[in-house]
Design an enzyme around this catalytic site. Structure first.
Site, short mmCIF file in Angstrom:
data_model
loop_
_atom_site.label_atom_id
_atom_site.label_comp_id
_atom_site.label_asym_id
_atom_site.label_seq_id
_atom_site.Cartn_x
_atom_site.Cartn_y
_atom_site.Cartn_z
N GLU A 125 -8.73 1.88 -4.22
CA GLU A 125 -9.80 1.58 -3.25
C GLU A 125 -10.48 2.87 -2.79
O GLU A 125 -9.82 3.82 -2.34
CB GLU A 125 -9.22 0.83 -2.04
CG GLU A 125 -10.29 0.53 -0.99
CD GLU A 125 -9.88 -0.51 0.05
OE1 GLU A 125 -8.79 -1.10 -0.06
OE2 GLU A 125 -10.69 -0.72 0.98
N GLU A 166 0.82 -1.21 0.00
CA GLU A 166 0.00 0.00 0.00
C GLU A 166 0.86 1.26 0.00
O GLU A 166 1.91 1.30 0.64
CB GLU A 166 -0.90 0.01 1.25
CG GLU A 166 -1.88 -1.14 1.29
CD GLU A 166 -2.80 -1.10 2.52
OE1 GLU A 166 -2.75 -0.12 3.30
OE2 GLU A 166 -3.56 -2.07 2.71
O1 KIV Z 1 -6.65 -6.85 2.01
C1 KIV Z 1 -7.49 -6.82 1.10
O2 KIV Z 1 -8.43 -7.63 1.04
C2 KIV Z 1 -7.35 -5.78 0.08
C3 KIV Z 1 -8.46 -5.65 -0.93
C4 KIV Z 1 -9.62 -4.96 -0.33
C5 KIV Z 1 -8.00 -4.98 -2.17
O3 KIV Z 1 -6.40 -5.07 0.07
#
Ligand code: KIV
Length: 283
Positions: free
Chosen positions: A185, A118
């Protein structure tokens, strides 16, 4: 037509051919098998497992060992989908060494095909180092749950012109750093569309509107299994919570009512062995 394992080349050529990419999360062997049978392109072992599998309030406490445990199980169940392992909080933020080391563990010990992390420009150096080590990296922008403290909650991102512009710049930086795809997201649909248009690599949206190159949802959300947090971008394709509770309650009623197990659920033995058994007990 015989199915082949999906590679990042297949994923990227779907963008070129404008064929939408499907991705779901999975966290265990059986779940991964079901997702794979549905011919979903990509499976993400998301750190969302902290919430839906472990009952945590956020993804922040999830560890590398927990991720590896779930990645290994999913890898045994998913034979065709491209398998992405999520790098958990603080497994890549402290420096390039950690980032490469932990990404390597997700591939070598977790049997994933690529990793996801991220962040925007602040993780570009880590992305570059992981890619240089030969490991494909998926980025993740917008609502980045590992930074929930900094973001002040699970909120949509990029809703001002300045914030939206910053997201576009971050996406371009991640592409330049070597990401093969980026999850967007909870960002406004027009912002996701602008990013998708400017990138050569695919965008996979979750709460990012219809113009991304693909869409991802969480396993438990799709099946209607988890309702503690229900963002408006979730679409439930089944409501399995109630049927599951009813099946468990029917089992309980059968047990307490002496209706289970029945003859077909029990093992027998030959009359001679039974007789010998009773004799051995002195009966
Ligand atoms: O951890 C997860 O499930 C995610 C998705 C929502 C993309 O990062």
């Amino acid at each position: 037509m015989s199915r082949k394992k999906i590679t990042i080349i297949d994923i990227q050529s779907k963008k070129e051919q404008q064929i939408p990419i499907s991705m779901l999360t999975a966290y265990d062997y059986t779940g991964a098998m079901l997702v794979d049978m549905a011919e979903i392109d990509m499976i993400l072992v998301g750190d969302s497992l902290g919430m839906v599998m472990m009952g945590l309030e956020s993804t922040v406490p999830v560890t590398m060992d927990e991720m590896l445990h779930h990645c290994r199980a999913v890898a045994r169940g998913a034979k065709f989908a491209h398998l992405v392992g999520d790098l958990p909080f603080m497994s890549y933020q402290a420096g390039k060494y950690d980032a490469v080391h932990n990404a390597g563990r997700l591939l070598k010990e977790g049997n994933t095909d690529s990793v996801k992390l991220e962040g925007g420009r602040e993780v570009a150096e880590a992305v570059r180092a992981i890619v240089d080590a030969g490991i494909p990296v998926m980025g993740h922008l917008g609502l980045t749950p590992q930074s929930i403290s900094k973001l002040g909650g699970f909120k949509a991102q990029g809703r001002t012109a300045t914030a939206a512009r910053r997201l576009v710049e971050d996406a371009l930086t991640l592409e330049e750093a070597g990401c093969y795809a980026i999850v967007l997201e909870a960002v406004p649909a027009p912002v996701a569309a602008a990013i998708t248009e400017r990138l050569h690599i695919p965008t996979i949206g979750i709460g990012a509107g219809p113009n991304c190159d693909g869409q991802v949802l969480v396993f438990h959300d799709v099946l209607g299994l988890y309702d503690k947090v229900q963002p408006r971008f979730v679409k439930q394709y089944a409501k399995l919570q109630q049927p599951i509770i009813e099946a468990f309650a029917a089992f309980r009623d059968d047990v307490t009512g002496h209706r289970f197990p029945e003859k077909e659920h029990s093992f027998s033995m030959s009359a001679e062995e039974l007789e010998a058994f009773h004799q051995s007990l002195g009966e």
